[in-house]
Structure formats: C-alpha cells, structure tokens
Write a protein that holds these residues in place. Structure first.
Motif, short mmCIF file in Angstrom:
data_model
loop_
_atom_site.label_atom_id
_atom_site.label_comp_id
_atom_site.label_asym_id
_atom_site.label_seq_id
_atom_site.Cartn_x
_atom_site.Cartn_y
_atom_site.Cartn_z
N ALA A 130 42.27 38.94 43.48
CA ALA A 130 42.23 39.47 42.12
C ALA A 130 42.68 38.42 41.11
O ALA A 130 42.09 38.28 40.03
CB ALA A 130 43.10 40.72 42.01
N ILE A 185 39.98 35.75 40.61
CA ILE A 185 38.87 36.33 39.84
C ILE A 185 39.19 36.35 38.36
O ILE A 185 38.36 35.98 37.51
CB ILE A 185 38.55 37.76 40.34
CG1 ILE A 185 37.88 37.71 41.70
CG2 ILE A 185 37.66 38.50 39.34
CD1 ILE A 185 37.72 39.06 42.37
N LEU A 222 33.68 38.29 33.84
CA LEU A 222 34.37 38.93 34.95
C LEU A 222 33.40 39.25 36.08
O LEU A 222 33.72 39.05 37.26
CB LEU A 222 35.05 40.21 34.47
CG LEU A 222 35.88 40.97 35.52
CD1 LEU A 222 37.05 40.11 36.00
CD2 LEU A 222 36.38 42.30 34.95
N PHE A 223 32.21 39.72 35.74
CA PHE A 223 31.20 40.03 36.77
C PHE A 223 30.82 38.77 37.53
O PHE A 223 30.75 38.77 38.76
CB PHE A 223 29.96 40.66 36.12
CG PHE A 223 28.97 41.21 37.11
CD1 PHE A 223 28.96 42.56 37.43
CD2 PHE A 223 28.05 40.38 37.75
CE1 PHE A 223 28.06 43.07 38.35
CE2 PHE A 223 27.15 40.88 38.68
CZ PHE A 223 27.16 42.24 38.97
N SER A 282 32.53 35.93 37.80
CA SER A 282 33.67 35.44 38.58
C SER A 282 33.87 36.28 39.84
O SER A 282 34.13 35.74 40.92
CB SER A 282 34.94 35.48 37.72
OG SER A 282 36.05 35.00 38.44
N THR A 283 33.75 37.60 39.71
CA THR A 283 33.88 38.48 40.87
C THR A 283 32.82 38.17 41.91
O THR A 283 33.10 38.08 43.10
CB THR A 283 33.77 39.96 40.44
OG1 THR A 283 34.77 40.26 39.47
CG2 THR A 283 33.94 40.89 41.64
N SER A 284 31.59 37.99 41.43
CA SER A 284 30.49 37.68 42.34
C SER A 284 30.69 36.36 43.05
O SER A 284 30.38 36.21 44.24
CB SER A 284 29.17 37.67 41.56
OG SER A 284 28.06 37.45 42.42
N CYS A 326 33.84 36.60 45.48
CA CYS A 326 33.47 37.49 46.59
C CYS A 326 32.21 37.00 47.30
O CYS A 326 31.62 37.74 48.10
CB CYS A 326 33.27 38.91 46.07
SG CYS A 326 34.76 39.64 45.38
N THR A 358 28.33 41.87 50.09
CA THR A 358 28.51 40.55 49.44
C THR A 358 27.33 39.63 49.74
O THR A 358 27.49 38.50 50.18
CB THR A 358 29.83 39.87 49.87
OG1 THR A 358 29.78 39.47 51.23
CG2 THR A 358 31.02 40.79 49.65
N MET A 416 30.97 45.56 40.69
CA MET A 416 32.14 44.69 40.83
C MET A 416 33.13 45.27 41.84
O MET A 416 33.69 44.54 42.66
CB MET A 416 32.82 44.48 39.47
CG MET A 416 32.13 43.47 38.58
SD MET A 416 33.12 43.01 37.12
CE MET A 416 32.85 44.45 36.08
N PHE A 456 34.19 43.49 45.40
CA PHE A 456 35.59 43.21 45.73
C PHE A 456 35.99 43.88 47.04
O PHE A 456 36.60 43.25 47.92
CB PHE A 456 36.50 43.69 44.60
CG PHE A 456 37.94 43.30 44.77
CD1 PHE A 456 38.36 42.02 44.45
CD2 PHE A 456 38.87 44.20 45.27
CE1 PHE A 456 39.69 41.64 44.61
CE2 PHE A 456 40.20 43.84 45.43
CZ PHE A 456 40.60 42.56 45.11
N ARG A 499 34.42 42.12 50.00
CA ARG A 499 34.97 40.81 50.37
C ARG A 499 36.34 40.91 51.04
O ARG A 499 36.59 40.28 52.06
CB ARG A 499 35.09 39.91 49.12
CG ARG A 499 35.57 38.48 49.46
CD ARG A 499 34.57 37.77 50.33
NE ARG A 499 35.04 36.45 50.78
CZ ARG A 499 35.52 36.19 51.99
NH1 ARG A 499 35.63 37.18 52.88
NH2 ARG A 499 35.88 34.97 52.33
#
Length: 445
Positions: free
Chosen positions: A22, A25, A50-51, A53-55, A58, A389, A409, A413, A416
């Motif tokens: 977290a 991300i 944020l999307f 970075s999360t992608s 993960c 993922t 998202m 998360f 992953r």
C-alpha cells in the motif's frame, strides 16, 4: 521499508506485506501526478495516477491511459520501477537494500521475507534472496539483449529503452507496454504477431517469471534430475506445461484456424501463455470466440505459481484441488501427488482460495455491469484480469467510471497480496479457539 520492518515488531509478517504494498502504491501515485511524468506536462488526476500505480505494483497491466503516448520517459521509468518492486515483492526489495548496506537481518525480518517469497523455511532465506535478485536481473538483461536488435531496427535508439522496458515487464508478468502510437493506443504486441524473436523471448520471460524462484532453485541445483525436485516444483512444472499445451491446441484449431504458418502457431501459443499472468497480447481479444474468452478467463484466474512474479490462484492450488477430486472419486482419505500425501490443511486452504477468487471476480463483475450498463460477460473478463493480476482487457477499462475503477483497484490489490495473506493479517490478533462444537453429518452433492 527496512525501518518499518525493524520498528514495527508488533505487526505480523502478513500485515507488514500489506502495508508495504500500500505504501509503495501511494508513493508511486504521487510521483505519477507530477507534470514531469506526462508528455504534455499536465498534472494527472489522483485517481488515474493511483490506478496506474496500483496496476504497476500489483504487476497487472490494466491502464486508464496509454503508457506509450501519455506518460513521459520519467513517468514510464516510475512505472517500470514500480513493476520491478511489485514483481520481486516489496519486502524482498527492502530487505535487499538492507543486506547490501551491510545491516544484519533480524529473525522477524527473515520471517517476513519468508512469507513474501513463499519460502518453505526461514533457514537460508538470505541466500535465497540473493539468488532471487541475481536470477531476476540476469534473466531481464538477457531478455533485453535478445529483443534489442529487433527494437533498434524498428525504432532506432529508442529501441534500447523499449527492450529493457518490455523485458522487465514480461519477466515480472506485468503486461505494461510502450508500443502505442497516436491514433493506435493500447496496441500491445499486435504488430509482432509473427515475429519469432519477440514472441519466443516474451513467452520465455513470462514462463520463467511465473514458475517461481523456488522452482528455479530446484532446476539450478538438480539440473535434469527431475526425480530429485521438490514435490511442489514437480507439480508446478507439470501443471504449467498442461495449462500451456491444452489451450494452445484449442486456439490453434478454433480461434486462429483462419490464420496460417508461423502467425497461427505463435498466436495460439502466445494467447495460451500470456493469461498467466502477463497481460500482453498479439491478437485482438474481442475477436475471440465465446469459448476462447472463457478459456482465457479460466487461465487468468489460475495465474502463475507460488513465490513467483505472477498472481492468480496459483497452479498449486488447482493441482491440490484436482488431486483431492481424484481422491474422492477413488474413495481415498488423502489427496496424493507424485507419491506424496497432501496435508489436509493445504486442501482446505486451496478450497478457500478458490472460493475467494470466484466470489471476488463474480461480485466485482456484477457491480461493474450494474454501474456501467455493460454485458456481464465483458465485465467478468475484466475482473478476472484484475484479480488475477493479468492486464488483458476487452477495451473497457479506460472508459470505466470512478466506482468501477475502484472495484478493479481493490481486485488488483487483493490479487497481488493474496487472499490468505489478508485473512491472516486481519485475524492475527485473535486467539485460537481450541473448543469444538458437536459434530453432525450433512449431505453434500
């Protein structure tokens, strides 16, 4: 991150892993919001950063902006670093910096590292971590060098950056690409559908990254002596082979029957490899038959193997459940694989993981379908890609609304860090209840 592991001794390994992911991300999202991260020099909205970075962390590959045309070299570099951290694991990267700086690794830190890479025991975890790092960078370098002549021929000096970017993205099973151009965004590797160098190299990187570091340790140590491998390594290799062979044959005789020569062979093989869980594609997935898309969904949910750069339920989970199925058919008390009895706890965990993934992927699809007014089949494909993922898409992700993007998202998360990691993190403070309720029979099936 090393300080986090050092100071927060009251946190469990599972909680540290979740907080680590977290944290990375969030930092990645803030960096991607900077004007320098985009080619146009604009500030990227927080939810889009944020999307992305999360992608990336993960190692999924679903995007709301085309990586090649929207992000600058700086932005692409941030994404690539996030992919590398996500592929290796946040804790592995943090512990590696601590080791390289000469700091001693405590027992708590070693335990966290063990959970992060699914090692069977704490002993030898430092040596295994160095093995993981050396293998990762060596394989990624080889992959980049092999693809570099092709990319330099097609893109000039830019081909050097493209070779390294796609090599790391493929090994980490991320699926991010920088092949898009103005007017032809989200192209992935469709222009290399019949190119043997790119196809074979990318598939090899995906498979190597997806079978897990412990399996590679077995291969390096025992070479061709398959009988000396751990049972888990045997299960992973055999299951991986089956999950590549059968879908390849299906795609060859059904979805790509109208193609010919190398294009038909490579298209079939690539589409069988990439759903577990890389996210590249060399064919238009919207043109696959309904059965073909269903097979891709199943492969995305299965994913890679434990201790690898891939996500999904894992090959071992499916193998354990299949072994339990055979044991039930044969009226045997215990599931068996390669002459070994499977612990009942592993069977229960496998069943739990299966139910969690099915519930997440189905409920997420229902929410998106209702929110966006889209067919449930299309939404199921997208949510399977997120929770596994993977990063494959039927093209709806960039146009989804805020609620649907939040759903994706969350699924990325959870996919992953792993469902069981979240359960153990949430319940770590509860005391085990040793009392048992009265037993009663219930008929199932």
């Amino acid at each position: 991150m090393a300080d986090l592991i050092h100071k927060k001794r009251h946190l469990t390994s599972f909680q540290i892993i979740i907080l680590g992911f977290a944290g990375v991300i969030l930092v990645g999202a803030l960096l991607l919001m900077l004007p320098i991260s985009t080619k146009s020099g604009v500030v990227t909205p927080f939810h889009e950063a944020l999307f992305t970075s999360t992608s990336a962390v993960c190692v999924t590959g679903l995007v709301v902006q085309d990586t090649a045309t929207y992000w600058s070299v700086f932005g692409q570099s941030v994404i690539l670093v996030l992919i590398q951290i996500g592929g290796l694991g946040v804790i592995t990267v943090a512990a590696s910096f601590a080791l390289l700086s000469g700091r001693k690794i405590s027992l708590m830190q070693r335990s966290t590292m063990q959970e992060a890479i699914s090692a069977p025991k704490v002993g030898g975890i430092v040596r295994l971590t160095f093995f993981v790092l050396k293998l990762t960078f060596l394989i990624e370098l080889i992959g980049a060098l092999v693809m570099m002549p092709t990319f330099i021929h097609d893109f000039g000096a830019k081909g050097i950056w493209m070779a390294f970017f796609h090599s790391i993205s493929a090994f980490c099973n991320a699926g991010f690409d920088i092949m898009g151009t103005e007017g032809a965004e989200y192209a992935s590797l469709t222009s290399y559908v019949a190119n043997p160098v790119i196809n074979i190299t990318v598939m090899a990187l995906i498979i190597i990254g997806g079978i897990g570091f412990l399996t590679w340790e077995d291969i390096v140590t025992n070479k061709y002596h398959f009988s000396k491998y751990r049972m888990q390594s045997k299960v992973i290799l055999v299951t991986t082979g089956i999950l590549i062979l059968i879908p390849t044959l299906f795609f060859y005789f059904v979805d790509f029957a109208n193609l010919s020569g190398e294009e038909r062979v490579f298209s079939s093989l690539f589409q069988a490899v990439t759903p577990r869980t890389a996210g590249f594609n060399t064919a238009n997935l919207t043109l696959l038959t309904g059965a073909g898309q269903a097979i891709v969904i199943a492969l995305m949910l299965v994913g890679g193997s434990p201790g690898s750069t891939a996500g999904g339920m894992k090959t071992t989970t499916i193998s354990v459940l299949f072994a339990n199925l055979l044991a039930s058919f044969r009226r045997k008390e215990d599931a068996q694989l390669f002459g070994r009895r499977i612990d009942g706890k592993a069977v229960r965990n496998a069943a739990t993981i299966l139910m969690m993934y099915v519930m997440l992927f189905f409920s997420g699809a229902v929410i998106i379908s209702v929110a966006e007014g889209l067919p449930i089949g299309t939404c199921l494909f997208e949510t399977a890609s997120a929770v596994g993922t993977v990063g494959l898409t039927l093209g709806i992700t960039p146009s989804l609304g805020g609620v649907s993007q939040i759903v994706l998202m969350i699924l990325m998360f959870l996919g992953r860090v792993g469902g069981l990691t979240l359960i153990y993190a949430a319940l770590s403070g509860t005391h085990k209840n040793l009392s048992k309720l009265p037993k009663e029979r219930i008929t199932v099936g």
